[in-house]
Design an enzyme around this catalytic site. Structure first.
Site: not given
Length: 311
Positions: A124, A127, A304
């Site tokens: 989101d 992370c 991410h």
């Protein structure tokens, strides 16, 4: 969360919403199938317009369209990915990529030589901060004597941010109190699964993320003369932090990691898994030198961060 953070949130909501939208387009909506492919800026704008506006390439989304689409993305991500997941065997990553993708399948084989487990975090935009926070608290469970040191460091950061940079004492204090409450839980003997439940509570987990974002912002602003050399497109470090560090859902890069690890004096290793290199994964150590070996290892895939565990 939105009520307690309303004053700052209103200032930061729109850019954060746009960032979450972009993140969802890049990371495959559920955090899976990280292709690592770059998208040309113009094409990215067109894809965003089509995704939000529901029309052709000339569609222009309204603010309401953006808010509605961000809400739907948040619901979908929340339904498919916990804020902090359970431990998984690392070879589960092979199912995230096409089995014919020799580059990524080879990188996973490279990872498996040293690491055997993975803990996912929700993709989101928060992370890195969430992964750092949980992994460090996991370390504190095994090393409770470290709690006293980090509690003092966090308090010093809070006081400096309030006194030197004019952050509101009540709101800022709420965020740091939440982090301090987690330290209390660790000293009180909470189990690892109890700790994960704390981090899977949206309100508590997001407060911790905000706290760490503020810590990173304070470090960048306090060492402005050094860090400003790595910032482009912003007139001041305060402006950069207000748009790229403090808002929720804004992705983290080298500068964010350097600032947080330096402020807390916590050495971290980031292992990079992308299409570059010769088939082996590369890594970079932050705030680690001599006797200070990394105590946290994070896996970075384009856009991410997850947590890695050595064999």
């Amino acid at each position: 969360f939105s009520k307690k953070f309303s004053v700052e949130a209103h200032r930061l909501l729109y850019p954060a919403a746009i960032c979450l939208l972009e993140h969802s387009l890049y990371c495959g909506r559920g955090g899976r199938y990280f292709t690592g492919k770059k998208v040309e800026p113009k094409r990215r704008e067109q894809e965003m317009a089509m995704a939000v506006g529901g029309g052709g390439e000339e569609a222009v989304p309204t603010d309401f369209d953006v808010q509605q689409h961000v809400h739907s993305i948040q619901k979908e991500i929340a339904a498919n990915t916990e804020l902090v997941g359970s431990l998984e065997d690392l070879d589960i990553l092979k199912s995230d990529y096409d089995e014919k993708d020799a580059v990524y399948q080879g990188k996973i084989d490279s990872l498996l030589k040293k690491y055997d487990r993975l803990r996912r975090t929700r993709p989101d935009g928060n992370c890195f901060f969430r992964a750092f926070a949980f992994a460090y608290c996991e370390y504190l469970l095994a090393n409770p004597s470290e709690v006293t040191r980090i509690r003092g460091v966090a308090t010093a950061c809070k006081n400096k941010i309030i006194k030197e940079f004019g952050y509101p004492e009540m709101t800022t204090g709420d965020f740091f109190d939440t982090l301090d409450g987690v330290f209390d839980d660790i000293e009180g003997g909470k189990s690892l699964e109890d700790l994960r439940e704390v981090f899977c509570d949206d309100g508590t987990s997001d407060y911790i993320v905000v706290c760490l974002r503020i810590v990173a912002s304070g470090e960048l602003q306090s060492q402005n003369d050094f860090y400003i050399n790595f910032v482009q497109g912003f007139a001041t470090m305060k402006e950069f932090c207000g748009k790229e560090v403090e808002p929720m859902y804004i992705e983290s890069d080298h500068l964010h990691i350097t600032a947080l690890t330096t402020a807390f004096s916590v050495p971290v290793r980031v292992v990079y898994m992308d299409r570059g290199g010769d088939g082996e994964v590369n890594h970079h150590d932050f705030e680690a030198s001599g006797e200070k070996a990394p105590i946290i290892t994070l896996l970075y895939r384009p856009g991410h961060y997850d947590i890695l565990y050595e064999r």
